[in-house]
Design a protein around this motif. Structure first.
Motif, mmCIF file in Angstrom:
data_model
loop_
_atom_site.group_PDB
_atom_site.id
_atom_site.type_symbol
_atom_site.label_atom_id
_atom_site.label_comp_id
_atom_site.label_asym_id
_atom_site.label_seq_id
_atom_site.Cartn_x
_atom_site.Cartn_y
_atom_site.Cartn_z
ATOM 1 N N ARG A 26 -9.228 24.561 82.793
ATOM 2 C CA ARG A 26 -8.103 24.736 83.704
ATOM 3 C C ARG A 26 -6.864 23.953 83.266
ATOM 4 O O ARG A 26 -5.769 24.241 83.707
ATOM 5 C CB ARG A 26 -8.503 24.317 85.114
ATOM 6 C CG ARG A 26 -9.556 25.222 85.707
ATOM 7 C CD ARG A 26 -9.853 24.808 87.134
ATOM 8 N NE ARG A 26 -10.923 25.592 87.690
ATOM 9 C CZ ARG A 26 -10.746 26.678 88.406
ATOM 10 N NH1 ARG A 26 -9.540 27.118 88.656
ATOM 11 N NH2 ARG A 26 -11.777 27.331 88.894
ATOM 12 N N THR A 27 -7.068 22.950 82.428
ATOM 13 C CA THR A 27 -5.928 22.157 81.973
ATOM 14 C C THR A 27 -5.958 22.055 80.447
ATOM 15 O O THR A 27 -7.001 22.253 79.826
ATOM 16 C CB THR A 27 -5.958 20.726 82.551
ATOM 17 O OG1 THR A 27 -7.078 20.038 81.995
ATOM 18 C CG2 THR A 27 -6.039 20.739 84.072
ATOM 19 N N LYS A 28 -4.818 21.711 79.865
ATOM 20 C CA LYS A 28 -4.752 21.534 78.409
ATOM 21 C C LYS A 28 -5.691 20.410 77.977
ATOM 22 O O LYS A 28 -6.380 20.530 76.968
ATOM 23 C CB LYS A 28 -3.324 21.229 77.961
ATOM 24 C CG LYS A 28 -2.416 22.425 77.956
ATOM 25 C CD LYS A 28 -1.045 22.061 77.422
ATOM 26 C CE LYS A 28 -0.143 23.275 77.423
ATOM 27 N NZ LYS A 28 1.180 22.962 76.878
ATOM 28 N N LYS A 29 -5.722 19.319 78.739
ATOM 29 C CA LYS A 29 -6.573 18.181 78.371
ATOM 30 C C LYS A 29 -8.047 18.570 78.342
ATOM 31 O O LYS A 29 -8.770 18.204 77.420
ATOM 32 C CB LYS A 29 -6.359 17.010 79.331
ATOM 33 C CG LYS A 29 -5.075 16.273 79.096
ATOM 34 C CD LYS A 29 -4.941 15.093 80.035
ATOM 35 C CE LYS A 29 -3.621 14.384 79.806
ATOM 36 N NZ LYS A 29 -3.451 13.254 80.714
ATOM 37 N N SER A 30 -8.490 19.321 79.338
ATOM 38 C CA SER A 30 -9.912 19.695 79.354
ATOM 39 C C SER A 30 -10.209 20.721 78.253
ATOM 40 O O SER A 30 -11.287 20.707 77.655
ATOM 41 C CB SER A 30 -10.355 20.207 80.735
ATOM 42 O OG SER A 30 -9.613 21.332 81.121
ATOM 43 N N GLU A 31 -9.250 21.583 77.932
ATOM 44 C CA GLU A 31 -9.452 22.527 76.833
ATOM 45 C C GLU A 31 -9.554 21.793 75.497
ATOM 46 O O GLU A 31 -10.423 22.087 74.668
ATOM 47 C CB GLU A 31 -8.314 23.548 76.781
ATOM 48 C CG GLU A 31 -8.503 24.558 75.664
ATOM 49 C CD GLU A 31 -7.419 25.622 75.614
ATOM 50 O OE1 GLU A 31 -7.586 26.570 74.846
ATOM 51 O OE2 GLU A 31 -6.409 25.503 76.325
ATOM 52 N N ILE A 32 -8.690 20.810 75.289
ATOM 53 C CA ILE A 32 -8.734 20.025 74.056
ATOM 54 C C ILE A 32 -10.072 19.293 73.949
ATOM 55 O O ILE A 32 -10.690 19.271 72.877
ATOM 56 C CB ILE A 32 -7.531 19.049 73.985
ATOM 57 C CG1 ILE A 32 -6.238 19.840 73.770
ATOM 58 C CG2 ILE A 32 -7.724 18.003 72.886
ATOM 59 C CD1 ILE A 32 -4.965 19.039 73.969
ATOM 60 N N LEU A 33 -10.533 18.707 75.038
ATOM 61 C CA LEU A 33 -11.844 18.038 75.023
ATOM 62 C C LEU A 33 -12.949 19.015 74.659
ATOM 63 O O LEU A 33 -13.843 18.697 73.862
ATOM 64 C CB LEU A 33 -12.141 17.412 76.394
ATOM 65 C CG LEU A 33 -11.537 16.049 76.642
ATOM 66 C CD1 LEU A 33 -11.774 15.627 78.081
ATOM 67 C CD2 LEU A 33 -12.125 15.021 75.696
ATOM 68 N N TRP A 34 -12.914 20.205 75.234
ATOM 69 C CA TRP A 34 -13.924 21.223 74.952
ATOM 70 C C TRP A 34 -13.927 21.574 73.458
ATOM 71 O O TRP A 34 -14.969 21.690 72.834
ATOM 72 C CB TRP A 34 -13.645 22.446 75.801
ATOM 73 C CG TRP A 34 -14.809 23.377 75.998
ATOM 74 C CD1 TRP A 34 -15.761 23.721 75.090
ATOM 75 C CD2 TRP A 34 -15.135 24.073 77.186
ATOM 76 N NE1 TRP A 34 -16.646 24.614 75.631
ATOM 77 C CE2 TRP A 34 -16.288 24.848 76.922
ATOM 78 C CE3 TRP A 34 -14.559 24.158 78.448
ATOM 79 C CZ2 TRP A 34 -16.875 25.676 77.867
ATOM 80 C CZ3 TRP A 34 -15.158 24.979 79.379
ATOM 81 C CH2 TRP A 34 -16.298 25.719 79.097
ATOM 82 N N ILE A 35 -12.739 21.754 72.893
ATOM 83 C CA ILE A 35 -12.614 22.075 71.468
ATOM 84 C C ILE A 35 -13.190 20.938 70.622
ATOM 85 O O ILE A 35 -13.987 21.162 69.709
ATOM 86 C CB ILE A 35 -11.132 22.353 71.101
ATOM 87 C CG1 ILE A 35 -10.663 23.666 71.737
ATOM 88 C CG2 ILE A 35 -10.950 22.393 69.584
ATOM 89 C CD1 ILE A 35 -9.160 23.875 71.716
ATOM 90 N N PHE A 36 -12.786 19.701 70.928
ATOM 91 C CA PHE A 36 -13.284 18.553 70.160
ATOM 92 C C PHE A 36 -14.800 18.428 70.270
ATOM 93 O O PHE A 36 -15.473 18.200 69.268
ATOM 94 C CB PHE A 36 -12.605 17.264 70.626
ATOM 95 C CG PHE A 36 -11.311 16.983 69.921
ATOM 96 C CD1 PHE A 36 -11.254 16.092 68.865
ATOM 97 C CD2 PHE A 36 -10.143 17.622 70.305
ATOM 98 C CE1 PHE A 36 -10.064 15.830 68.206
ATOM 99 C CE2 PHE A 36 -8.945 17.367 69.657
ATOM 100 C CZ PHE A 36 -8.906 16.472 68.607
ATOM 101 N N PHE A 37 -15.340 18.569 71.485
ATOM 102 C CA PHE A 37 -16.794 18.453 71.652
ATOM 103 C C PHE A 37 -17.529 19.546 70.890
ATOM 104 O O PHE A 37 -18.572 19.296 70.288
ATOM 105 C CB PHE A 37 -17.193 18.476 73.129
ATOM 106 C CG PHE A 37 -16.937 17.183 73.837
ATOM 107 C CD1 PHE A 37 -17.236 15.961 73.241
ATOM 108 C CD2 PHE A 37 -16.375 17.181 75.103
ATOM 109 C CE1 PHE A 37 -16.986 14.762 73.897
ATOM 110 C CE2 PHE A 37 -16.135 15.983 75.769
ATOM 111 C CZ PHE A 37 -16.438 14.780 75.173
#
Length: 169
Positions: free
Chosen positions: A134-145
């Motif tokens: 839902r947010t850019k920060k959570s999307e970036i975390l998902w990508i990194f993980f």
């Protein structure tokens, strides 16, 4: 909220979310650039080489990349830095053309199996294709993980193989 990025692909002309330029060093993936607007990854080759050299503290001698990276600027950079590529030759063949073709073919094969295969794995097995953040920060975390989970599994696989070989010896 994600911004639409025009990708120019047949199947899906517009995608939402981050665009990532990754590099791979010996089968381990690193994010070189992540952005929420369209960018031409072909312009990132020099930055990618510098990033890889910084990570490894060694001079990069071989680069495999899609045709979009084979710009005149990137060709000049790689040749002036004695970096071998799988770029299709422009102009006349040199005196070592056969050796260049053999090396370019090996680079292309390695890139296709290792790099493209890992991208597919990350998208399919670690759900990077299905990010619904839902947010850019959570999307970036998902990508990194997703990327780092794939890296951890690759490192674990190598440790297991090395231990198995040591037991067998």
């Amino acid at each position: 909220m994600s911004v639409p990025i025009v990708r120019g692909k047949e199947v899906k002309q517009v995608e939402f979310g981050a665009k990532v330029n990754k590099i791979q060093i010996d089968g381990i993936n690193f994010i070189e650039h992540l952005e929420y607007r369209a960018f031409n990854e072909g312009t990132r080759l020099i930055n990618s080489v510098h990033f890889a050299q910084w990570l490894t503290k060694t001079k990069i001698k071989i680069v495999g990349a899609d045709a979009i990276y084979a710009t005149n600027k990137n060709r000049t950079f790689t040749s002036s830095n004695q970096i071998h590529t799988d770029f299709v030759r422009k102009g006349k063949a040199g005196k070592h053309e056969e050796q260049r073709k053999i090396l370019a073919s090996a680079i292309k094969k390695e890139r296709a199996t290792r790099l493209e295969g890992s991208f597919g794995n990350e998208k399919e097995h670690y759900n990077l294709r299905k990010i619904k953040a839902r947010t850019k920060k959570s999307e970036i975390l998902w990508i990194f993980f997703g990327i780092h989970t794939a890296n951890a599994l690759e490192i674990g696989r190598r440790i297991y193989i090395a231990q198995s070989e040591n037991l067998a010896a």
